[in-house]
Design a protein around this motif. Sequence first.
Motif, PDB file in Angstrom:
ATOM      1  N   GLU A   1     -45.536  63.713  55.378  1.00 14.98           N
ATOM      2  CA  GLU A   1     -46.283  64.753  56.114  1.00 14.98           C
ATOM      3  C   GLU A   1     -46.521  65.967  55.222  1.00 14.98           C
ATOM      4  OE1 GLU A   1     -44.811  66.011  60.005  1.00 14.98           O
ATOM      5  OE2 GLU A   1     -44.244  63.921  60.369  1.00 14.98           O
ATOM      6  N   ALA A   2     -45.492  66.312  54.428  1.00 11.81           N
ATOM      7  CA  ALA A   2     -45.646  67.459  53.522  1.00 11.81           C
ATOM      8  C   ALA A   2     -46.737  67.175  52.494  1.00 11.81           C
ATOM      9  CB  ALA A   2     -44.312  67.754  52.833  1.00 11.81           C
ATOM     10  N   ILE A   3     -46.752  65.948  51.980  1.00 14.68           N
ATOM     11  CA  ILE A   3     -47.802  65.590  51.009  1.00 14.68           C
ATOM     12  C   ILE A   3     -49.175  65.648  51.676  1.00 14.68           C
ATOM     13  CG2 ILE A   3     -48.717  63.696  49.587  1.00 14.68           C
ATOM     14  CD1 ILE A   3     -45.796  62.914  48.978  1.00 14.68           C
ATOM     15  N   SER A   4     -49.227  65.200  52.936  1.00 12.62           N
ATOM     16  CA  SER A   4     -50.509  65.247  53.668  1.00 12.62           C
ATOM     17  C   SER A   4     -51.001  66.681  53.831  1.00 12.62           C
ATOM     18  CB  SER A   4     -50.366  64.637  55.065  1.00 12.62           C
ATOM     19  OG  SER A   4     -49.961  63.303  54.974  1.00 12.62           O
ATOM     20  N   LYS A   5     -50.058  67.618  53.987  1.00 11.14           N
ATOM     21  CA  LYS A   5     -50.442  69.015  54.244  1.00 11.14           C
ATOM     22  C   LYS A   5     -50.629  69.831  52.975  1.00 11.14           C
ATOM     23  CE  LYS A   5     -48.457  71.371  57.538  1.00 11.14           C
ATOM     24  NZ  LYS A   5     -47.374  72.013  58.303  1.00 11.14           N
ATOM     25  N   ARG A   6     -50.233  69.307  51.822  1.00 11.68           N
ATOM     26  CA  ARG A   6     -50.267  70.114  50.596  1.00 11.68           C
ATOM     27  C   ARG A   6     -51.674  70.570  50.250  1.00 11.68           C
ATOM     28  NH1 ARG A   6     -52.009  71.353  46.071  1.00 11.68           N
ATOM     29  NH2 ARG A   6     -53.580  69.762  46.423  1.00 11.68           N
ATOM     30  N   ARG A   7     -51.807  71.865  49.994  1.00  9.77           N
ATOM     31  CA  ARG A   7     -53.093  72.425  49.590  1.00  9.77           C
ATOM     32  C   ARG A   7     -52.870  73.820  49.014  1.00  9.77           C
ATOM     33  NH1 ARG A   7     -56.097  71.337  54.192  1.00  9.77           N
ATOM     34  NH2 ARG A   7     -54.432  69.827  54.465  1.00  9.77           N
TER      35      ARG A   7
ATOM     36  N   GLY B   1     -45.221  72.293  36.006  1.00 11.63           N
ATOM     37  CA  GLY B   1     -46.065  71.664  37.029  1.00 11.63           C
ATOM     38  C   GLY B   1     -45.225  70.961  38.092  1.00 11.63           C
ATOM     39  N   ALA B   2     -44.124  70.337  37.653  1.00 13.04           N
ATOM     40  CA  ALA B   2     -43.244  69.655  38.617  1.00 13.04           C
ATOM     41  C   ALA B   2     -42.589  70.685  39.543  1.00 13.04           C
ATOM     42  CB  ALA B   2     -42.185  68.845  37.867  1.00 13.04           C
ATOM     43  N   ILE B   3     -42.186  71.801  38.983  1.00 12.72           N
ATOM     44  CA  ILE B   3     -41.596  72.871  39.807  1.00 12.72           C
ATOM     45  C   ILE B   3     -42.642  73.371  40.810  1.00 12.72           C
ATOM     46  CG2 ILE B   3     -40.647  75.212  39.766  1.00 12.72           C
ATOM     47  CD1 ILE B   3     -39.528  74.543  36.938  1.00 12.72           C
ATOM     48  N   ALA B   4     -43.844  73.569  40.306  1.00 15.17           N
ATOM     49  CA  ALA B   4     -44.922  74.076  41.175  1.00 15.17           C
ATOM     50  C   ALA B   4     -45.173  73.123  42.344  1.00 15.17           C
ATOM     51  CB  ALA B   4     -46.196  74.268  40.363  1.00 15.17           C
ATOM     52  N   GLN B   5     -45.140  71.825  42.071  1.00 12.35           N
ATOM     53  CA  GLN B   5     -45.374  70.862  43.164  1.00 12.35           C
ATOM     54  C   GLN B   5     -44.216  70.889  44.161  1.00 12.35           C
ATOM     55  OE1 GLN B   5     -48.015  69.479  44.038  1.00 12.35           O
ATOM     56  NE2 GLN B   5     -47.721  67.483  44.996  1.00 12.35           N
TER      57      GLN B   5
END
Length: 214
Positions: free
Chosen positions: A43-49, A163-167
């Motif tokens: 769900e978190a991946i679906s909402k990521r923006r 970038g990994a931290i940012a994600q």
Amino acid sequence: MSTLTKLALGAMGQLRPKPSRGDAVPKIALPAPDRTGGIPLMEAISKRRSAREFARQELPLPLLSSLLWAADGINRSDGGRTAPSAMNAQEIDVYVALPSGAYLYDPSANALELVAGSDLRRVTGYQDFVDEAALDLVYVADHGRMKLVPVASRESFASAAAGAIAQNVYLFAAGNGLVTVIRAWIDRDAIAGALGLGHDQQVLLSQTVGFPKS
Ligand SMILES: Cc1cc2nc3c(=O)[nH]c(=O)nc-3n(C[C@H](O)[C@H](O)[C@H](O)COP(=O)(O)O)c2cc1C
């Protein structure tokens, strides 16, 4: 401050912090992070923006603690972290620009160490929303910790780690009612000056985090 003003000040080397709001304490002890909250990963991946409109509201300390832990905290007894690191160099430092001052996140102590007693959120990027959002993170690579990494690979490895931290931050935000955007359109010299960084330290990216504007 508008983007145009920031660009003009930046060109003159004059993009400077604001005096801090409130007392900048030398150390902020963070409460234990909540390692169980949020929403299911898919769900978190679906909402990521990315978002570029933020409320002025600050983050409560428990939420800030969990955010930083999700970003790059220690998640194992051997000191391993929530984000990967080439050759386990752990070269990325996470700085946190708050209205009360700029701090370095110390994952071992679960604390924030004061590095500048001023509000340098506006220095963290050319876009106007960075001034008023709850906080701006700054990802800094310490090249002194990358002695085992071939010189030609250091910047790209460090950028991948940042970038990994940012994600992690994006996914935490998606699951905890926050919004965020990673940013490369920044004045690296101004940020390095405001944070008092040394020659071995390289500003890579900044990331604004806060509550959404209602
Ligand atoms: C390396 C990198 C640098 C970026 N720099 C900026 C920036 O300076 N300002 C900004 O508003 N967005 C920036 N972004 C965010 C992108 O504009 C955004 O991810 C893209 O438009 C896709 O939108 P989404 O994240 O909502 O999927 C950056 C993204 C990446 C990966």
